[in-house]
Design a protein around this motif. Structure first.
Motif, mmCIF file in Angstrom:
data_model
loop_
_atom_site.group_PDB
_atom_site.id
_atom_site.type_symbol
_atom_site.label_atom_id
_atom_site.label_comp_id
_atom_site.label_asym_id
_atom_site.label_seq_id
_atom_site.Cartn_x
_atom_site.Cartn_y
_atom_site.Cartn_z
ATOM 1 N N LEU A 1 0.821 -1.209 0.000
ATOM 2 C CA LEU A 1 0.000 0.000 0.000
ATOM 3 C C LEU A 1 0.856 1.260 0.000
ATOM 4 O O LEU A 1 0.473 2.281 -0.592
ATOM 5 C CB LEU A 1 -0.934 -0.013 1.220
ATOM 6 C CG LEU A 1 -2.040 -1.068 1.188
ATOM 7 C CD1 LEU A 1 -2.715 -1.175 2.552
ATOM 8 C CD2 LEU A 1 -3.073 -0.738 0.106
ATOM 9 N N ALA A 2 2.006 1.199 0.622
ATOM 10 C CA ALA A 2 2.910 2.353 0.590
ATOM 11 C C ALA A 2 3.522 2.543 -0.797
ATOM 12 O O ALA A 2 3.752 3.673 -1.242
ATOM 13 C CB ALA A 2 4.006 2.176 1.634
ATOM 14 N N ARG A 3 3.770 1.461 -1.484
ATOM 15 C CA ARG A 3 4.336 1.544 -2.829
ATOM 16 C C ARG A 3 3.262 1.934 -3.848
ATOM 17 O O ARG A 3 3.563 2.605 -4.840
ATOM 18 C CB ARG A 3 4.941 0.192 -3.208
ATOM 19 C CG ARG A 3 5.529 0.116 -4.598
ATOM 20 C CD ARG A 3 6.735 1.008 -4.796
ATOM 21 N NE ARG A 3 7.850 0.656 -3.931
ATOM 22 C CZ ARG A 3 9.122 0.976 -4.171
ATOM 23 N NH1 ARG A 3 9.432 1.647 -5.266
ATOM 24 N NH2 ARG A 3 10.059 0.649 -3.318
ATOM 25 N N TYR A 4 2.018 1.521 -3.591
ATOM 26 C CA TYR A 4 0.904 1.822 -4.494
ATOM 27 C C TYR A 4 -0.206 2.556 -3.730
ATOM 28 O O TYR A 4 -1.316 2.043 -3.581
ATOM 29 C CB TYR A 4 0.354 0.524 -5.099
ATOM 30 C CG TYR A 4 1.299 -0.172 -6.045
ATOM 31 C CD1 TYR A 4 1.202 0.011 -7.426
ATOM 32 C CD2 TYR A 4 2.302 -1.012 -5.570
ATOM 33 C CE1 TYR A 4 2.075 -0.619 -8.299
ATOM 34 C CE2 TYR A 4 3.183 -1.650 -6.438
ATOM 35 C CZ TYR A 4 3.065 -1.441 -7.800
ATOM 36 O OH TYR A 4 3.943 -2.064 -8.661
ATOM 37 N N VAL B 1 -3.347 4.659 -2.940
ATOM 38 C CA VAL B 1 -4.516 4.855 -3.788
ATOM 39 C C VAL B 1 -4.624 6.291 -4.281
ATOM 40 O O VAL B 1 -5.118 6.545 -5.387
ATOM 41 C CB VAL B 1 -5.790 4.414 -3.031
ATOM 42 C CG1 VAL B 1 -6.085 5.338 -1.859
ATOM 43 C CG2 VAL B 1 -6.973 4.308 -3.973
ATOM 44 N N GLY B 2 -4.136 7.243 -3.503
ATOM 45 C CA GLY B 2 -4.220 8.639 -3.892
ATOM 46 C C GLY B 2 -3.357 9.014 -5.088
ATOM 47 O O GLY B 2 -3.533 10.092 -5.665
ATOM 48 N N ASN B 3 -2.447 8.145 -5.471
ATOM 49 C CA ASN B 3 -1.576 8.431 -6.619
ATOM 50 C C ASN B 3 -2.239 8.115 -7.955
ATOM 51 O O ASN B 3 -1.643 8.370 -9.004
ATOM 52 C CB ASN B 3 -0.287 7.608 -6.526
ATOM 53 C CG ASN B 3 0.700 8.204 -5.540
ATOM 54 O OD1 ASN B 3 0.347 9.107 -4.778
ATOM 55 N ND2 ASN B 3 1.918 7.703 -5.556
ATOM 56 N N TYR B 4 -3.446 7.594 -7.915
ATOM 57 C CA TYR B 4 -4.082 7.120 -9.140
ATOM 58 C C TYR B 4 -5.424 7.804 -9.351
ATOM 59 O O TYR B 4 -6.013 8.352 -8.425
ATOM 60 C CB TYR B 4 -4.248 5.596 -9.094
ATOM 61 C CG TYR B 4 -2.929 4.902 -8.900
ATOM 62 C CD1 TYR B 4 -2.096 4.615 -9.978
ATOM 63 C CD2 TYR B 4 -2.480 4.554 -7.617
ATOM 64 C CE1 TYR B 4 -0.862 4.004 -9.800
ATOM 65 C CE2 TYR B 4 -1.244 3.944 -7.433
ATOM 66 C CZ TYR B 4 -0.448 3.674 -8.520
ATOM 67 O OH TYR B 4 0.778 3.076 -8.338
ATOM 68 N N ALA B 5 -5.893 7.745 -10.587
ATOM 69 C CA ALA B 5 -7.129 8.433 -10.948
ATOM 70 C C ALA B 5 -8.332 7.885 -10.194
ATOM 71 O O ALA B 5 -9.322 8.597 -10.009
ATOM 72 C CB ALA B 5 -7.359 8.330 -12.458
ATOM 73 N N ILE C 1 -8.186 2.057 -10.923
ATOM 74 C CA ILE C 1 -6.913 2.166 -11.647
ATOM 75 C C ILE C 1 -5.755 1.757 -10.739
ATOM 76 O O ILE C 1 -4.802 1.093 -11.180
ATOM 77 C CB ILE C 1 -6.709 3.597 -12.171
ATOM 78 C CG1 ILE C 1 -7.751 3.910 -13.257
ATOM 79 C CG2 ILE C 1 -5.302 3.778 -12.720
ATOM 80 C CD1 ILE C 1 -7.601 3.103 -14.530
ATOM 81 N N ALA C 2 -5.824 2.099 -9.478
ATOM 82 C CA ALA C 2 -4.767 1.703 -8.535
ATOM 83 C C ALA C 2 -4.672 0.179 -8.461
ATOM 84 O O ALA C 2 -3.575 -0.397 -8.538
ATOM 85 C CB ALA C 2 -5.053 2.283 -7.145
ATOM 86 N N TYR C 3 -5.815 -0.464 -8.330
ATOM 87 C CA TYR C 3 -5.838 -1.924 -8.236
ATOM 88 C C TYR C 3 -5.337 -2.553 -9.537
ATOM 89 O O TYR C 3 -4.519 -3.490 -9.528
ATOM 90 C CB TYR C 3 -7.268 -2.374 -7.919
ATOM 91 C CG TYR C 3 -7.429 -3.828 -7.574
ATOM 92 C CD1 TYR C 3 -6.427 -4.540 -6.915
ATOM 93 C CD2 TYR C 3 -8.615 -4.500 -7.873
ATOM 94 C CE1 TYR C 3 -6.594 -5.883 -6.584
ATOM 95 C CE2 TYR C 3 -8.796 -5.839 -7.543
ATOM 96 C CZ TYR C 3 -7.773 -6.520 -6.904
ATOM 97 O OH TYR C 3 -7.952 -7.846 -6.576
ATOM 98 N N ALA C 4 -5.790 -2.015 -10.666
ATOM 99 C CA ALA C 4 -5.362 -2.552 -11.953
ATOM 100 C C ALA C 4 -3.865 -2.361 -12.166
ATOM 101 O O ALA C 4 -3.199 -3.237 -12.736
ATOM 102 C CB ALA C 4 -6.144 -1.875 -13.078
ATOM 103 N N THR C 5 -3.321 -1.248 -11.708
ATOM 104 C CA THR C 5 -1.885 -1.000 -11.867
ATOM 105 C C THR C 5 -1.068 -2.003 -11.073
ATOM 106 O O THR C 5 -0.086 -2.566 -11.576
ATOM 107 C CB THR C 5 -1.541 0.425 -11.425
ATOM 108 O OG1 THR C 5 -2.297 1.354 -12.204
ATOM 109 C CG2 THR C 5 -0.050 0.707 -11.603
ATOM 110 N N ARG C 6 -1.476 -2.230 -9.831
ATOM 111 C CA ARG C 6 -0.759 -3.216 -9.028
ATOM 112 C C ARG C 6 -0.809 -4.600 -9.664
ATOM 113 O O ARG C 6 0.205 -5.287 -9.762
ATOM 114 C CB ARG C 6 -1.354 -3.269 -7.627
ATOM 115 C CG ARG C 6 -0.464 -4.124 -6.757
ATOM 116 C CD ARG C 6 -1.019 -5.006 -5.746
ATOM 117 N NE ARG C 6 -2.278 -5.024 -5.199
ATOM 118 C CZ ARG C 6 -2.969 -6.160 -5.014
ATOM 119 N NH1 ARG C 6 -2.493 -7.315 -5.453
ATOM 120 N NH2 ARG C 6 -4.134 -6.130 -4.416
ATOM 121 N N LEU C 7 -1.959 -5.002 -10.172
ATOM 122 C CA LEU C 7 -2.085 -6.311 -10.807
ATOM 123 C C LEU C 7 -1.327 -6.371 -12.134
ATOM 124 O O LEU C 7 -0.802 -7.432 -12.500
ATOM 125 C CB LEU C 7 -3.563 -6.631 -11.039
ATOM 126 C CG LEU C 7 -4.412 -6.864 -9.792
ATOM 127 C CD1 LEU C 7 -5.879 -7.012 -10.169
ATOM 128 C CD2 LEU C 7 -3.939 -8.091 -9.025
#
Length: 508
Positions: free
Chosen positions: A354-357, A359-363, A367-373
């Motif tokens: 969560l620190a690396r990804y 949620v506030g860094n993404y639209a 999108i945050a979940y999709a980016t991590r996957l």
């Protein structure tokens, strides 16, 4: 003498096929089972719905494909056959058709020398898809190749495994669809020359489940000599395939749902009942003659087919699944769900993720979940693909790695308030003619021309480079991944933006 007649017949067929430059293109071709009559459209000849095996129905359900019956009169090969049994999925249609072991051949209008053959295996998670959906006119006309698209059994008809089915043949059950694919490749070896192809220069290629199929061919002892180059689009070849135990567990679940305890009962069940009981699960099973070892083990032990490969993925692979399962259903991922999913996946390591990804860094949380996957820890992810490239490199296989990055690509689904980006399968529009979505714009057409050039030059030579395309380096380090984008076709290092060092450290 018999041999003299055979030689004269072969020479006559090749003469009919090639002929002088002003001769009419040959639409009547003699296969090893009988003549087929195709059609000419523009600059290509097409032959659709050619049987390469007997219909796998009745007693042949869950049996290895058998040779097709012979025929004498020309077979009408101008229309596609009905797709293999499937519920609505990647394609909106459904089918209960078991008589589906057919293939299509697309060739240049005229052939004056034996051409490379590219054999396409469609995706769809082994539960959906069909070969007639893919129009290879770009590959055929620009690249001067012959393209064969092969159907194979799907879902429970292609991949059901039970101890009873295994006992019937003494071979591990559950890989009938893969057996179909091998039968298609054997058909190519017997018949490619009749269409103007070179059976000594065959490239297998596929996307998603089709790429997993290509990986299976690379490590299958039964595929030896059937192909000479391989292209995999969006599947990590270092992933584990289904084990006997996993396949039997699923087979028992399916059998229970349809009320069966033995093979005879299962063979009597309607197709629709089996499809409904199957679910999204599918794929070849390790342990039989086709696939004795997991792919990683086979490659590390040197028990694989040594061929050059092109392998790659898209930048935003997981946006397809997130769009389908969440956004498309009207329930986009929430902030709370994003954290919940991450903690469920990583337990005590979740805070680091969560620190690396954040949620506030993404639209959006979706999108945050999709980016991590898209970055790591699944068969479509970028870091997992980098592991595949290194696996091939360490095995001393020539490998050319790519990442498709066009976030403006035509979309398969246009979900509201969600940027699909360079999602899973979106590169297919650049290789096949108008597969879905809007037409390509001029910059995308230029990218398409480069991609078709790479794929078909590789089919000709085993190296994608030619004078007409930007240089593509053979993979040696993470920085040797060819970016395929509308404004940039050049090497990149996807390990940096996908945080692969972080993910490697998290394993420890």
């Amino acid at each position: 003498m018999k041999w003299r007649g055979l030689v004269l017949t072969t020479i006559g067929l090749l003469g009919l096929l090639a002929g002088p430059a002003n001769a009419a293109p040959a639409t009547l071709v003699f296969t090893d089972r009988g003549p087929v009559k195709g059609a000419v459209s523009g600059e290509v000849r097409s032959f659709q719905g050619i049987p390469f095996a007997k219909p796998p129905v009745g007693a042949l359900r869950w049996r290895e494909p058998q040779p097709a019956a012979r025929w004498r009169d020309p077979l009408n090969a101008t229309k596609p056959r009905e797709m293999c049994a499937q519920l609505p999925g990647d394609l909106p249609d459904e089918s209960v058709n078991e008589d589906c072991l057919y293939l299509n051949v697309t060739a240049p209008k005229r052939v004056n020398r034996p051409l490379p053959v590219m054999v396409w295996f469609h995706g769809g998670g082994f539960v959906s898809g069909e070969p007639g959906y893919y129009d290879p006119v770009k590959l055929v006309t620009q690249g001067k190749v012959i393209v064969v698209t092969v159907a194979y059994r799907l879902g429970p008809l292609g991949y059901l495994a039970t101890p009873g089915l295994t006992r019937e043949t003494g071979n591990q059950s559950g890989s009938y669809g893969f057996q179909d694919q091998l039968a298609g490749l054997r058909w190519v070896q017997r018949n490619a020359a009749a269409f103007g192809g070179n059976p000594g220069n065959v490239t297998v290629f596929g996307e998603s489940a089709g790429a997993e199929s290509v990986c299976s061919m690379i490590v299958s002892p039964l595929a030896e000599g059937l192909f000479h180059k391989a292209i995999g689009q969006s599947y990590s070849c270092d992933a584990a395939m289904f084990t006997r135990a996993e396949a039997y567990d699923h087979g028992a679940e399916v059998s229970s749902k349809v009320g069966c305890r033995d093979v005879a009962c299962l063979r009597g069940k309607p197709v629709k009942d089996l499809l409904t009981a199957w679910g999204p699960h599918g794929g070849p099973v390790i342990g039989g003659r086709e696939l004795p070892l997991q792919p990683t083990d086979a490659i590390k032990q040197g028990k694989y087919n040594h061929v050059p490969v092109i392998w790659g993925n898209t930048l935003d692979e997981a946006r397809m699944d997130i769009g389908s399962f969440f956004v498309g259903s009207g329930k986009p991922v929430t902030v709370e769900q994003y954290e919940q999913f991450t903690r469920a996946d990583f337990g005590p390591l979740a805070d680091q993720v969560l620190a690396r990804y954040p949620v506030g860094n993404y639209a959006s949380p979706s999108i945050a979940y999709a980016t991590r996957l898209s970055d790591a820890r699944n068969v479509l992810a970028t870091c997992d693909h980098l592991n595949t490239y290194k696996l091939f490199k360490e095995a001393e296989v020539p490998v050319y790695a790519y990442q498709f990055t066009d976030r403006t690509a035509p979309v398969l689904f246009d979900w509201p308030n969600f940027e699909e980006g360079a999602a899973h399968s979106f590169e297919l529009n650049y290789l096949f003619h108008r597969l879905f979505g809007n037409p390509l714009n001029p910059a995308q057409e230029a990218l398409s021309k480069n991609m078709v050039g790479y794929w078909t030059t590789f089919a000709h030579t085993g190296n994608p480079n030619s004078s007409g395309t930007p240089e593509w380096k053979r993979f040696k380090t993470d920085a040797d991944v060819q970016e395929l984008g509308p404004t940039r076709v050049a090497p990149k290092n996807p390990a940096i933006e996908s945080n692969c060092a972080f993910w490697a450290g998290l394993r420890r």
